[in-house]
Design a protein around this motif. Structure first.
Motif, PDB file in Angstrom:
ATOM      1  N   SER A  30       0.829  -1.213   0.000  1.00  0.00           N
ATOM      2  CA  SER A  30       0.000   0.000   0.000  1.00  0.00           C
ATOM      3  C   SER A  30       0.858   1.256   0.000  1.00  0.00           C
ATOM      4  CB  SER A  30      -0.924  -0.002   1.221  1.00  0.00           C
ATOM      5  OG  SER A  30      -0.179   0.032   2.429  1.00  0.00           O
ATOM      6  N   ARG A  31       2.121   1.124   0.412  1.00  0.00           N
ATOM      7  CA  ARG A  31       3.095   2.214   0.287  1.00  0.00           C
ATOM      8  C   ARG A  31       4.466   1.598   0.083  1.00  0.00           C
ATOM      9  NH1 ARG A  31       6.713   2.938   4.318  1.00  0.00           N
ATOM     10  NH2 ARG A  31       6.217   2.149   6.411  1.00  0.00           N
ATOM     11  N   GLU A  32       5.387   2.377  -0.410  1.00  0.00           N
ATOM     12  CA  GLU A  32       6.740   1.895  -0.644  1.00  0.00           C
ATOM     13  C   GLU A  32       7.488   1.802   0.684  1.00  0.00           C
ATOM     14  OE1 GLU A  32       9.543   0.257  -3.035  1.00  0.00           O
ATOM     15  OE2 GLU A  32       7.614   1.041  -3.739  1.00  0.00           O
ATOM     16  N   LEU A  33       8.040   0.662   0.967  1.00  0.00           N
ATOM     17  CA  LEU A  33       8.846   0.502   2.167  1.00  0.00           C
ATOM     18  C   LEU A  33      10.231   1.108   1.938  1.00  0.00           C
ATOM     19  CD1 LEU A  33       7.941  -3.196   3.049  1.00  0.00           C
ATOM     20  CD2 LEU A  33       6.975  -1.116   4.040  1.00  0.00           C
ATOM     21  N   SER A  34      10.910   1.450   3.026  1.00  0.00           N
ATOM     22  CA  SER A  34      12.217   2.087   2.902  1.00  0.00           C
ATOM     23  C   SER A  34      13.232   1.126   2.290  1.00  0.00           C
ATOM     24  CB  SER A  34      12.711   2.559   4.271  1.00  0.00           C
ATOM     25  OG  SER A  34      13.039   1.444   5.087  1.00  0.00           O
ATOM     26  N   GLU A  35      14.197   1.697   1.575  1.00  0.00           N
ATOM     27  CA  GLU A  35      15.256   0.876   0.996  1.00  0.00           C
ATOM     28  C   GLU A  35      16.066   0.175   2.089  1.00  0.00           C
ATOM     29  OE1 GLU A  35      17.684   2.969  -1.732  1.00  0.00           O
ATOM     30  OE2 GLU A  35      16.018   3.592  -3.018  1.00  0.00           O
ATOM     31  N   ALA A  36      16.213   0.851   3.235  1.00  0.00           N
ATOM     32  CA  ALA A  36      16.984   0.261   4.335  1.00  0.00           C
ATOM     33  C   ALA A  36      16.332  -1.024   4.838  1.00  0.00           C
ATOM     34  CB  ALA A  36      17.126   1.268   5.472  1.00  0.00           C
ATOM     35  N   LEU A  37      15.003  -1.009   4.968  1.00  0.00           N
ATOM     36  CA  LEU A  37      14.311  -2.216   5.432  1.00  0.00           C
ATOM     37  C   LEU A  37      14.411  -3.321   4.388  1.00  0.00           C
ATOM     38  CD1 LEU A  37      12.563  -3.581   7.573  1.00  0.00           C
ATOM     39  CD2 LEU A  37      10.545  -2.653   6.421  1.00  0.00           C
ATOM     40  N   LYS A  38      14.258  -2.954   3.135  1.00  0.00           N
ATOM     41  CA  LYS A  38      14.343  -3.966   2.083  1.00  0.00           C
ATOM     42  C   LYS A  38      15.741  -4.569   1.993  1.00  0.00           C
ATOM     43  CE  LYS A  38      10.510  -2.797  -0.955  1.00  0.00           C
ATOM     44  NZ  LYS A  38      10.075  -2.569  -2.358  1.00  0.00           N
ATOM     45  N   ARG A  39      16.768  -3.750   2.222  1.00  0.00           N
ATOM     46  CA  ARG A  39      18.136  -4.277   2.197  1.00  0.00           C
ATOM     47  C   ARG A  39      18.365  -5.284   3.316  1.00  0.00           C
ATOM     48  NH1 ARG A  39      19.780   1.089   1.174  1.00  0.00           N
ATOM     49  NH2 ARG A  39      20.298   1.344   3.373  1.00  0.00           N
ATOM     50  N   ARG A  40      17.688  -5.067   4.416  1.00  0.00           N
ATOM     51  CA  ARG A  40      17.876  -5.951   5.573  1.00  0.00           C
ATOM     52  C   ARG A  40      17.236  -7.317   5.355  1.00  0.00           C
ATOM     53  NH1 ARG A  40      19.469  -8.779   8.316  1.00  0.00           N
ATOM     54  NH2 ARG A  40      19.689  -8.982  10.570  1.00  0.00           N
ATOM     55  N   CYS A  41      16.283  -7.394   4.440  1.00  0.00           N
ATOM     56  CA  CYS A  41      15.474  -8.610   4.261  1.00  0.00           C
ATOM     57  C   CYS A  41      15.787  -9.312   2.949  1.00  0.00           C
ATOM     58  CB  CYS A  41      13.982  -8.249   4.272  1.00  0.00           C
ATOM     59  SG  CYS A  41      13.403  -7.395   5.754  1.00  0.00           S
ATOM     60  N   LEU A  42      15.400 -10.567   2.874  1.00  0.00           N
ATOM     61  CA  LEU A  42      15.274 -11.235   1.585  1.00  0.00           C
ATOM     62  C   LEU A  42      13.852 -11.009   1.087  1.00  0.00           C
ATOM     63  CD1 LEU A  42      17.120 -14.668   1.758  1.00  0.00           C
ATOM     64  CD2 LEU A  42      17.857 -12.533   0.718  1.00  0.00           C
ATOM     65  N   TYR A  43      13.718 -10.805  -0.213  1.00  0.00           N
ATOM     66  CA  TYR A  43      12.439 -10.374  -0.785  1.00  0.00           C
ATOM     67  C   TYR A  43      11.758 -11.526  -1.523  1.00  0.00           C
ATOM     68  CZ  TYR A  43       9.112  -7.606  -3.526  1.00  0.00           C
ATOM     69  OH  TYR A  43       7.975  -7.098  -4.092  1.00  0.00           O
ATOM     70  N   LEU A  44      10.459 -11.643  -1.280  1.00  0.00           N
ATOM     71  CA  LEU A  44       9.650 -12.644  -1.984  1.00  0.00           C
ATOM     72  C   LEU A  44       8.346 -11.990  -2.411  1.00  0.00           C
ATOM     73  CD1 LEU A  44       8.934 -15.571  -2.837  1.00  0.00           C
ATOM     74  CD2 LEU A  44       8.066 -15.929  -0.507  1.00  0.00           C
ATOM     75  N   TYR A  45       8.057 -12.054  -3.702  1.00  0.00           N
ATOM     76  CA  TYR A  45       6.771 -11.543  -4.189  1.00  0.00           C
ATOM     77  C   TYR A  45       5.839 -12.720  -4.439  1.00  0.00           C
ATOM     78  CZ  TYR A  45       3.230  -8.923  -6.670  1.00  0.00           C
ATOM     79  OH  TYR A  45       2.030  -8.351  -7.038  1.00  0.00           O
ATOM     80  N   LEU A  46       4.702 -12.700  -3.768  1.00  0.00           N
ATOM     81  CA  LEU A  46       3.697 -13.743  -3.957  1.00  0.00           C
ATOM     82  C   LEU A  46       2.568 -13.187  -4.806  1.00  0.00           C
ATOM     83  CD1 LEU A  46       3.060 -15.688  -0.612  1.00  0.00           C
ATOM     84  CD2 LEU A  46       4.327 -16.403  -2.633  1.00  0.00           C
ATOM     85  N   ASP A  47       2.382 -13.759  -5.961  1.00  0.00           N
ATOM     86  CA  ASP A  47       1.279 -13.373  -6.838  1.00  0.00           C
ATOM     87  C   ASP A  47       0.230 -14.481  -6.795  1.00  0.00           C
ATOM     88  OD1 ASP A  47      -0.223 -11.906  -8.616  1.00  0.00           O
ATOM     89  OD2 ASP A  47       1.366 -11.765 -10.129  1.00  0.00           O
ATOM     90  N   TYR A  48      -0.855 -14.289  -7.524  1.00  0.00           N
ATOM     91  CA  TYR A  48      -1.835 -15.366  -7.628  1.00  0.00           C
ATOM     92  C   TYR A  48      -1.150 -16.572  -8.276  1.00  0.00           C
ATOM     93  CZ  TYR A  48      -5.126 -11.567  -6.798  1.00  0.00           C
ATOM     94  OH  TYR A  48      -5.790 -10.489  -6.253  1.00  0.00           O
ATOM     95  N   PRO A  49      -1.451 -17.768  -7.806  1.00  0.00           N
ATOM     96  CA  PRO A  49      -0.783 -18.956  -8.358  1.00  0.00           C
ATOM     97  C   PRO A  49      -1.230 -19.233  -9.787  1.00  0.00           C
ATOM     98  CG  PRO A  49      -2.551 -19.604  -6.881  1.00  0.00           C
ATOM     99  CD  PRO A  49      -2.437 -18.110  -6.774  1.00  0.00           C
ATOM    100  N   ASP A  50      -0.429 -20.008 -10.498  1.00  0.00           N
ATOM    101  CA  ASP A  50      -0.866 -20.427 -11.830  1.00  0.00           C
ATOM    102  C   ASP A  50      -2.016 -21.420 -11.671  1.00  0.00           C
ATOM    103  OD1 ASP A  50       0.237 -22.973 -11.250  1.00  0.00           O
ATOM    104  OD2 ASP A  50       2.124 -22.467 -12.224  1.00  0.00           O
ATOM    105  N   ALA A  51      -2.636 -21.752 -12.800  1.00  0.00           N
ATOM    106  CA  ALA A  51      -3.849 -22.577 -12.751  1.00  0.00           C
ATOM    107  C   ALA A  51      -3.578 -23.940 -12.124  1.00  0.00           C
ATOM    108  CB  ALA A  51      -4.414 -22.746 -14.169  1.00  0.00           C
ATOM    109  N   GLU A  52      -2.450 -24.541 -12.466  1.00  0.00           N
ATOM    110  CA  GLU A  52      -2.155 -25.875 -11.942  1.00  0.00           C
ATOM    111  C   GLU A  52      -2.005 -25.854 -10.422  1.00  0.00           C
ATOM    112  OE1 GLU A  52       1.222 -29.400 -12.450  1.00  0.00           O
ATOM    113  OE2 GLU A  52       1.285 -27.597 -13.700  1.00  0.00           O
ATOM    114  N   ARG A  53      -1.271 -24.866  -9.921  1.00  0.00           N
ATOM    115  CA  ARG A  53      -1.060 -24.816  -8.468  1.00  0.00           C
ATOM    116  C   ARG A  53      -2.346 -24.440  -7.739  1.00  0.00           C
ATOM    117  NH1 ARG A  53       1.596 -20.309  -5.619  1.00  0.00           N
ATOM    118  NH2 ARG A  53       1.630 -20.869  -3.425  1.00  0.00           N
ATOM    119  N   GLU A  54      -3.135 -23.537  -8.299  1.00  0.00           N
ATOM    120  CA  GLU A  54      -4.379 -23.166  -7.630  1.00  0.00           C
ATOM    121  C   GLU A  54      -5.349 -24.338  -7.601  1.00  0.00           C
ATOM    122  OE1 GLU A  54      -7.280 -19.325  -7.121  1.00  0.00           O
ATOM    123  OE2 GLU A  54      -6.117 -19.498  -8.965  1.00  0.00           O
TER     124      GLU A  54
END
Length: 296
Positions: free
Chosen positions: A184-208
């Motif tokens: 809903s808002r952009e997180l700080s670059e400092a927080l993102k650097r501290r973490c590993l990033y994972l984007y979860l989107d809607y699954p493909d048809a097979e997985r859903e």
């Protein structure tokens, strides 16, 4: 004080996949890989994506799969250190002061009332002080203001909290930290650097489809395939709120409860409100599916 040692919990990416599956969460290799790397590097995992794609559920399932305690900080506007870290039990302190009036010096009294029995732990401090292995879920971190985010970043960087009246509390063991964001808002670059990033989107048809078959007892494969086909079609149009995986499952359970075997237009129209939650979305979905009967 040195950082707490990293204690990997998974031996392989395949083990991540298997243990999450055994706890009811169907993942793919890309998700399992990021979880595995976060585990072995001892880094917080920042999971972003649309609402309802399984971000919070991933943290809950990790705790269940590992047999860890789940400690959750639900973020919202106005959260500060008294909701994140700790606060003092002022009512209990006041009672102690009243009970000791005239019998103790202020120095003696202050040492007493600013001590462990009067401390109220909040989720982040509780996770840091825990001697048990924990998963710390910081849910919807994008709802924090910048000041609260900076406070959180400091704790996640040093794994310690300073309580002026008691000193510095350092983590004995590192919790598995999962932060979720609906972007809903952009997180700080400092927080993102501290973490590993994972984007979860809607699954493909097979997985859903696999998720529906796994999570909805008694559903037939043909019905599951048709449900996923319709949901994915609806997600392709402009809506205020696209159907999430949770709503796909709700719709599937609804149809099983109604003993539906084949999705005809009348049944879709009668149950479409389980999938979409705004009247304008109902109208658009009905038009898209060429249905009638969804308008009041």
């Amino acid at each position: 004080m040195p950082m707490p040692p990293i204690e990997p919990r998974f031996d392989s990416i395949e083990q991540v996949t298997e243990r999450l599956r055994s706890a009811g969460y169907l993942t793919d290799r890309s998700i399992a890989t990021v979880v595995y790397v976060a585990d072995h590097l001892g880094k917080p995992l920042l999971v972003e994506g649309p609402a309802g794609v399984g971000k919070t559920e991933l943290a809950k399932t990790l705790a269940a799969a590992l047999g860890f305690e789940l400690i959750r900080l639900q973020c919202y506007e106005g959260v500060d250190e008294t909701k994140t870290l700790y606060e003092w039990n002022y009512k209990k302190q006041l009672l102690r002061i009243q009970a000791s009036e005239g019998r103790s010096s202020w120095d003696e009294l202050s040492d007493d009332i600013f001590s462990e029995p009067f401390l109220l732990e909040r989720p982040v401090l509780k996770a840091i002080r825990s001697v048990r292995p924990t998963v710390l879920l910081i849910d919807e971190v994008d709802k924090l203001d910048l000041e609260a985010e900076a406070l959180l970043l400091e704790v996640l960087s040093d794994w310690q909290v300073t309580i002026p009246e008691m000193g510095t509390v350092s983590a004995a063991r590192m919790p598995f930290v999962v932060l979720t964001s609906n972007n809903s808002r952009e997180l700080s670059e400092a927080l993102k650097r501290r973490c590993l990033y994972l984007y979860l989107d809607y699954p493909d048809a097979e997985r859903e489809r696999a998720i529906v078959l796994e999570r909805v007892p008694g559903i037939e494969r043909g019905l599951a395939e048709r449900i996923v086909e319709i949901v994915r079609s609806i997600r392709g149009i402009e809506l205020k709120k696209a159907p999430s995986i949770a709503e796909t499952l709700d719709w599937a359970r609804t149809l099983v409860h109604l003993q539906v075997r084949d999705l005809d237009p009348e049944t879709i129209s009668a149950t479409l409100s389980v999938l979409v939650k705004f009247q304008t979305d109902l109208d658009r979905a009905a038009d898209h599916l060429k249905l009638s009967g969804t308008r009041p």
